[in-house]
Scaffold this motif. Structure first.
Motif, PDB file in Angstrom:
ATOM      1  N   GLY A  76     -26.851   3.371   9.644  1.00  0.00           N
ATOM      2  CA  GLY A  76     -27.138   3.008   8.265  1.00  0.00           C
ATOM      3  C   GLY A  76     -27.552   4.155   7.367  1.00  0.00           C
ATOM      4  O   GLY A  76     -27.833   3.934   6.179  1.00  0.00           O
ATOM      5  N   MET A  77     -27.582   5.372   7.865  1.00  0.00           N
ATOM      6  CA  MET A  77     -27.951   6.512   7.042  1.00  0.00           C
ATOM      7  C   MET A  77     -26.777   6.932   6.169  1.00  0.00           C
ATOM      8  O   MET A  77     -25.610   6.729   6.514  1.00  0.00           O
ATOM      9  N   THR A  78     -27.081   7.541   5.033  1.00  0.00           N
ATOM     10  CA  THR A  78     -26.036   8.106   4.191  1.00  0.00           C
ATOM     11  C   THR A  78     -25.585   9.443   4.774  1.00  0.00           C
ATOM     12  O   THR A  78     -26.298  10.055   5.583  1.00  0.00           O
ATOM     13  N   ILE A  79     -24.427   9.911   4.356  1.00  0.00           N
ATOM     14  CA  ILE A  79     -23.921  11.185   4.857  1.00  0.00           C
ATOM     15  C   ILE A  79     -24.837  12.331   4.441  1.00  0.00           C
ATOM     16  O   ILE A  79     -25.051  13.292   5.194  1.00  0.00           O
ATOM     17  N   SER A  80     -25.430  12.228   3.245  1.00  0.00           N
ATOM     18  CA  SER A  80     -26.334  13.278   2.770  1.00  0.00           C
ATOM     19  C   SER A  80     -27.589  13.350   3.636  1.00  0.00           C
ATOM     20  O   SER A  80     -28.010  14.427   4.073  1.00  0.00           O
ATOM     21  N   ASP A  81     -28.185  12.186   3.900  1.00  0.00           N
ATOM     22  CA  ASP A  81     -29.393  12.162   4.735  1.00  0.00           C
ATOM     23  C   ASP A  81     -29.081  12.585   6.165  1.00  0.00           C
ATOM     24  O   ASP A  81     -29.890  13.244   6.819  1.00  0.00           O
ATOM     25  N   GLY A  82     -27.894  12.216   6.658  1.00  0.00           N
ATOM     26  CA  GLY A  82     -27.514  12.608   8.007  1.00  0.00           C
ATOM     27  C   GLY A  82     -27.382  14.114   8.145  1.00  0.00           C
ATOM     28  O   GLY A  82     -27.854  14.710   9.127  1.00  0.00           O
ATOM     29  N   LEU A  83     -26.762  14.745   7.161  1.00  0.00           N
ATOM     30  CA  LEU A  83     -26.624  16.201   7.186  1.00  0.00           C
ATOM     31  C   LEU A  83     -27.982  16.885   7.089  1.00  0.00           C
ATOM     32  O   LEU A  83     -28.232  17.903   7.750  1.00  0.00           O
ATOM     33  N   ARG A  84     -28.858  16.333   6.256  1.00  0.00           N
ATOM     34  CA  ARG A  84     -30.197  16.919   6.131  1.00  0.00           C
ATOM     35  C   ARG A  84     -30.959  16.823   7.440  1.00  0.00           C
ATOM     36  O   ARG A  84     -31.591  17.804   7.882  1.00  0.00           O
ATOM     37  N   LEU A  85     -30.882  15.669   8.091  1.00  0.00           N
ATOM     38  CA  LEU A  85     -31.590  15.476   9.353  1.00  0.00           C
ATOM     39  C   LEU A  85     -31.046  16.413  10.434  1.00  0.00           C
ATOM     40  O   LEU A  85     -31.819  17.023  11.195  1.00  0.00           O
ATOM     41  N   LEU A  86     -29.733  16.542  10.501  1.00  0.00           N
ATOM     42  CA  LEU A  86     -29.128  17.413  11.512  1.00  0.00           C
ATOM     43  C   LEU A  86     -29.451  18.881  11.254  1.00  0.00           C
ATOM     44  O   LEU A  86     -29.636  19.654  12.191  1.00  0.00           O
ATOM     45  N   SER A  87     -29.513  19.269   9.985  1.00  0.00           N
ATOM     46  CA  SER A  87     -29.827  20.668   9.674  1.00  0.00           C
ATOM     47  C   SER A  87     -31.260  21.010  10.040  1.00  0.00           C
ATOM     48  O   SER A  87     -31.548  22.107  10.534  1.00  0.00           O
ATOM     49  N   GLU A  88     -32.169  20.075   9.837  1.00  0.00           N
ATOM     50  CA  GLU A  88     -33.583  20.336  10.130  1.00  0.00           C
ATOM     51  C   GLU A  88     -33.835  20.468  11.630  1.00  0.00           C
ATOM     52  O   GLU A  88     -34.722  21.206  12.049  1.00  0.00           O
ATOM     53  N   LEU A  99     -25.244  23.427   7.678  1.00  0.00           N
ATOM     54  CA  LEU A  99     -25.521  22.006   7.446  1.00  0.00           C
ATOM     55  C   LEU A  99     -26.406  21.805   6.228  1.00  0.00           C
ATOM     56  O   LEU A  99     -26.247  20.829   5.480  1.00  0.00           O
ATOM     57  N   SER A 100     -27.328  22.730   6.011  1.00  0.00           N
ATOM     58  CA  SER A 100     -28.171  22.648   4.819  1.00  0.00           C
ATOM     59  C   SER A 100     -27.330  22.807   3.557  1.00  0.00           C
ATOM     60  O   SER A 100     -27.520  22.087   2.568  1.00  0.00           O
ATOM     61  N   GLY A 101     -26.369  23.758   3.599  1.00  0.00           N
ATOM     62  CA  GLY A 101     -25.478  23.935   2.456  1.00  0.00           C
ATOM     63  C   GLY A 101     -24.584  22.722   2.238  1.00  0.00           C
ATOM     64  O   GLY A 101     -24.354  22.308   1.093  1.00  0.00           O
ATOM     65  N   LEU A 102     -24.077  22.123   3.317  1.00  0.00           N
ATOM     66  CA  LEU A 102     -23.273  20.906   3.192  1.00  0.00           C
ATOM     67  C   LEU A 102     -24.096  19.768   2.590  1.00  0.00           C
ATOM     68  O   LEU A 102     -23.612  19.019   1.723  1.00  0.00           O
ATOM     69  N   HIS A 103     -25.339  19.654   3.041  1.00  0.00           N
ATOM     70  CA  HIS A 103     -26.227  18.608   2.504  1.00  0.00           C
ATOM     71  C   HIS A 103     -26.450  18.788   1.009  1.00  0.00           C
ATOM     72  O   HIS A 103     -26.375  17.818   0.232  1.00  0.00           O
TER      73      HIS A 103
END
Length: 400
Positions: A76-88, A99-103
């Protein structure tokens, strides 16, 4: 040629005067300053930390990224939140910055597929193409998972084919190295002993000694010639399209290896076609995606010919009929698929058949060539040992 990426560590002040620092992955130096200006940052300093080449972005990491994104999107996460979580949570500095740049780009409203297109040195065209389909259909999570499965199977197949081809070559090179070492270093010691007794040598031993002396005289020119040939081959292989095409044509004529080579390429082509067809792309767009994912010039030209044939409104099976790169099975199943309206199903069967057949061929090749290479090695070393010790049996007469 694919460009390199550079990882920078920067310090800046934002519009409120707060001190910020972080890592940023860019393709060019001025991209860093442009991105900081877009965020209204006042640069205090920056330092280049590392250069990332295309080979530094491992396929296993890309496959893992797609799997993780699919899991987060299904949750249920958005693609933006998913990228942020993976980058962190990423342990790799380059991937963390990427990943931070993609987010950041997705958070600004850019489609994920367009963001991926900005990094062609990392993500092949198939990645943004499938993400675009997922965005249109609302099934981005399924497209991520399908892409991960396809890439994983393809990488496993390529590794098995390369292993099947490399292992016999390694054994052969080892045998040649042992033979050269004995001819250059071991046999000359025995020659000095034989000559001290001034006794006639067996014909076989004399032949091997002559070979040893010839190798000793030619070793330096031979090394220089091999080195020069390797440099020329690498340059031609990298820059000459005609050379690449001729190499690939040669591979198609070598027994056993040709079946492996053809099977791995056809497996990749039909797997990609199946994936794009199931995702909803037209056949013409599917072939465009296939062409961009192929690394071999000969196969890219063939796919380009098929695209022109399809664009002219003609069926695919007619273009494949009699083509040297495609097997009769390809023509038969594609014809059935086009006439029955189940082309995606038949493409999937072709992909599975070529993948399974190539796996079997790789196992068979390794099992066949391993004992053969051991026999060749044993014969080379055994012949040298016999040549060295054969005169010993006549030393008694010489001493008497």
């Amino acid at each position: 040629m694919m460009a390199n990426c550079m990882l920078y560590r920067w310090q800046a002040l934002n519009a409120q005067g707060e001190y910020l620092q972080g890592d940023m992955l860019v393709q060019e130096h001025h991209d860093l300053l442009q991105l900081m200006a877009e965020h209204e940052y006042s640069p205090l300093g920056y330092k280049r930390c590392k250069i990332y080449r295309p080979r530094d972005w491992h396929w296993s990491q890309k496959i893992t990224l797609m799997r993780q994104l699919a899991t987060l999107l299904k949750a249920g996460m958005t693609i933006s939140d998913g990228l942020r979580l993976l980058s962190e949570g990423h342990s790799h500095a380059g991937w963390r910055a990427l990943l931070s740049g993609l987010h950041n780009s997705v958070a600004q409203g850019n489609p994920f597929s367009q963001v991926l297109m900005q990094w062609p040195m990392i993500f092949p065209p198939l990645f943004p193409a499938l993400m675009h389909v997922g965005e249109i259909t609302g099934k981005l999570d399924e497209c991520c998972l399908q892409l991960a499965h396809q890439q994983e199977r393809q990488q496993q197949l390529q590794k098995k084919v390369l292993k099947a081809l490399r292992y016999p070559l390694f054994i052969l090179l080892a045998a040649l190295a042992v033979t050269a070492g004995m001819l250059l270093f071991v046999l000359p010691e025995f020659v000095a002993i034989y000559r001290a007794f001034d006794a006639p040598l067996p014909a076989f031993t004399a032949l091997v000694i002559a070979l040893s002396e010839g190798v000793q005289q030619c070793v330096l020119p031979l090394i220089l010639t091999i080195t020069l040939a390797g440099v020329i081959w690498r340059r031609q292989h990298t820059h000459s399209v005609t050379w690449q095409r001729n190499e690939q044509l040669l591979l198609l004529r070598v027994p056993l290896i040709s079946s492996l080579y053809r099977g791995s390429q056809l497996s990749q082509i039909f797997t990609t076609l199946t994936l794009t067809q199931q995702a909803g792309l037209t056949l013409l767009h599917s072939f465009e995606a296939v062409e961009k994912t192929l690394n071999h010039q000969l196969w890219r030209e063939a796919i380009n010919q098929l695209q022109r044939h399809i664009a002219a409104g003609k069926p695919l099976y007619q273009a494949i009929a009699g083509h040297m790169l495609f097997t009769p099975l390809c023509h038969q199943l594609i014809k059935v698929g086009e006439e029955s309206g189940a082309l995606d199903v038949l493409l999937n069967r072709l992909a599975q058949w070529h993948e399974e057949n190539t796996h079997e061929l790789a196992d068979t090749l390794a099992a066949t060539l391993e004992p053969l290479m051991m026999i060749v090695t044993g014969m080379l070393v055994g012949a040298l040992v016999v040549a060295m010790y054969l005169p010993i049996f006549g030393l008694g007469d010489a001493l008497g």
